[in-house]
Design an enzyme around this catalytic site. Structure first.
Site, PDB file in Angstrom:
ATOM      1  N   SER A 131       5.768  -6.965  -2.148  1.00  0.00           N
ATOM      2  CA  SER A 131       5.462  -7.139  -0.729  1.00  0.00           C
ATOM      3  C   SER A 131       5.894  -8.509  -0.243  1.00  0.00           C
ATOM      4  O   SER A 131       6.071  -9.433  -1.026  1.00  0.00           O
ATOM      5  CB  SER A 131       3.963  -6.945  -0.496  1.00  0.00           C
ATOM      6  N   HIS A 139       4.245 -10.171   2.475  1.00  0.00           N
ATOM      7  CA  HIS A 139       3.213 -10.933   3.186  1.00  0.00           C
ATOM      8  C   HIS A 139       2.543 -12.021   2.348  1.00  0.00           C
ATOM      9  O   HIS A 139       1.884 -12.893   2.905  1.00  0.00           O
ATOM     10  CB  HIS A 139       2.155  -9.979   3.752  1.00  0.00           C
ATOM     11  N   THR A 151       0.847  -1.203   0.000  1.00  0.00           N
ATOM     12  CA  THR A 151       0.000   0.000   0.000  1.00  0.00           C
ATOM     13  C   THR A 151       0.878   1.248   0.000  1.00  0.00           C
ATOM     14  O   THR A 151       0.690   2.168  -0.805  1.00  0.00           O
ATOM     15  CB  THR A 151      -0.934   0.006   1.228  1.00  0.00           C
ATOM     16  N   CYS A 166     -20.473  -7.886   1.748  1.00  0.00           N
ATOM     17  CA  CYS A 166     -21.718  -7.706   2.484  1.00  0.00           C
ATOM     18  C   CYS A 166     -21.474  -7.582   3.982  1.00  0.00           C
ATOM     19  O   CYS A 166     -22.303  -7.094   4.709  1.00  0.00           O
ATOM     20  CB  CYS A 166     -22.622  -8.899   2.213  1.00  0.00           C
TER      21      CYS A 166
END
Lengths: 82, 390
Positions: free
Chosen positions: B203, B205, B76, B326
């Site tokens: 990254s 991870h 990010t 949701c």
């Protein structure tokens, strides 16, 4: 059978639709203590079928499914030793 | 509750490899000092050496040099630095950015933030498999374009873009090119010495390394401005005390990924796709059939919702993710599935399975068996399914 009312953990899912009642039930199961009874109240038809499916998958005991005035109440027993 | 967990969400985050942890430990308990220059105490110098060595190893795997790699807190931050940093450095030369509609949120939301600040942004369409149209890219480039940012592989459907062609188009037009390779790094070849890419987000991870560490490859002489102010760490590109245990762990995680492992992962993934499409009716594979990362399978189970499948699989000891959101009660559908032309039903019924080092073939059989049963039972109570059968 007498039930210790302190052991009943109520989950109100009235007017909630799929998958919220199942999510809330799972949360209550996760936080329950050994011997607790989870009592879920709702009125969404699919959840009435989905929650027992989950109870079965988790190997828990489904105590009852009660229907009253368009609402349902599902009771789930958490084993003494989780 | 006591079932052995089958974890198939390795693209969200993967289990740390014990060998990675062992490599990191000394940098918490022994060589714990901040990285220092040769003019300071020995412990700091040793920390610096650990950091430099990690940087060298990762940069070499990418085909770049150590000076071109900046450690960040993860992908990010890397994508934010790439996009905002380049736009800031080149704002006097132009005000146009190109991204794809299905890029991951760090890229998309950086672009949207800059758009609100006045930058012009083109969000490129993709086809039904998730591929951008190279001709459309060429047409979108104009005299004000300063950066093209197109991911290498998609986070949800695994589709792999032709970043060689994209980087060549960008280079030909003298425009900088950033690619988010979070989901392809070490799973697919990427070599910055062979592809004219200027910035690459990676990254740790997703490859059984620690969380909280990532990196941005920045080709030498690329105009870019840092966006976190403070000290002069990371070649004055990213302020803050360096995460040396993380960097060392990241390098070890990189070292542990092999071609054999990627084949092993791909075989499990292929078997899962084949069996589900064959054994579960009304299913579709999302993303390109062959141009996809080896770890990714994304399948739409029609007439049922992804969140319901996810919840029921979880209660059967299987962890997967869905393109439907949701849980937030917002009922937002996946922008990726919508981006490839899927409707809301397809988006809400999509499930992502991502494999890693610690999965095995037996798990594939179990997952297919459980998901067949879960989907069948959920369809029995699905109003959509009942309507379709009528």
């Amino acid at each position: 059978m007498s039930i210790d009312t302190n052991k009943i953990k109520k989950v109100d899912c009235l007017d909630e639709t799929c998958p919220v009642p199942l999510v809330e039930t799972r949360k209550a199961i996760r936080k329950a203590s050994p011997g607790d009874i989870i009592e879920v109240t709702g009125n969404h038809e699919s959840s009435k079928i989905e929650i027992p499916m989950a109870v079965e998958a988790l190997g828990l005991e489904l105590l009852s499914i009660e229907e009253k005035n368009g609402n349902w109440i599902i009771r789930i027993k958490i084993p003494e030793e989780k | 509750m006591n079932k052995k967990l089958i974890y198939l969400d390795n693209s969200a985050s993967s289990r740390l490899d014990e060998r990675v942890l062992e490599t990191m430990k000394p940098y918490y308990f022994d060589t714990y000092a901040v990285a220092t220059s040769e003019f300071a105490y020995t412990l700091g110098i040793l920390s610096r050496e650990g950091l430099d060595e990690a940087r060298e190893k990762i940069a070499t795997k990418l085909g770049g040099s150590a000076e071109e790699l900046v450690f960040t807190s993860g992908s990010t931050e890397s994508s934010n630095l790439a996009i905002k940093g380049v736009v800031k450095a080149k704002q006097k030369e132009g005000n146009h950015l190109i991204v794809s509609k299905i890029d991951d949120f760090p890229v998309l939301n950086s672009a949207k933030f800059l758009e609100r600040e006045g930058l012009k942004v083109t969000f490129l369409d993709v086809d039904k498999d998730g591929l951008i149209d190279l001709e459309q890219l060429k047409e979108a480039i104009n005299k004000d374009t300063i950066l093209v940012s197109i991911q290498h592989a998609n986070q949800e459907i695994g589709t792999v873009q032709d970043i060689k062609a994209i980087s060549e188009i960008s280079k030909d037009k003298k425009i900088l090119f950033h690619s988010d390779a979070t989901h392809s790094f070490m799973r697919l070849p990427i070599n910055v010495s062979k592809i004219p890419v200027d910035l690459v987000t990676i990254s740790s991870h997703t490859i059984h390394g620690p969380r909280g560490i990532g990196a941005l490859y920045i080709k030498k002489d690329t105009p870019i401005k840092k966006h976190i102010d403070g000290g002069f760490q990371e070649n004055n590109m990213r302020a803050g005390v360096e995460n040396i245990p993380g960097a060392v762990g990241f390098a070890k995680a990189v070292e542990l990924v092999t071609e054999e492992e990627n084949d092993y992962i791909k075989n499990m993934r292929d078997k899962l796709i084949e069996k589900i499409l064959k054994e579960v009716p009304a299913t579709d594979l999302n993303g390109h059939r062959s141009k996809r990362t080896p770890q990714n399978a994304n399948i739409t189970f029609h007439y049922v919702e992804g969140e319901s499948i996810t919840l029921h699989l979880d209660m059967n000891g299987i962890a997967v993710s869905t393109g439907s959101a949701c849980f937030s009660r917002s009922l937002e559908a996946s922008h990726v599935i919508l981006g490839i032309g899927g409707d809301h039903e397809q988006a809400h019924g999509s499930v992502r399975f991502t494999f890693g080092r610690f999965n095995d073939m037996k798990e594939v059989d179990t997952v297919v068996k459980v998901i067949s049963d879960v989907v069948k039972r959920l369809r029995e109570i699905s109003p959509l399914y009942k309507k379709e059968k009528e």
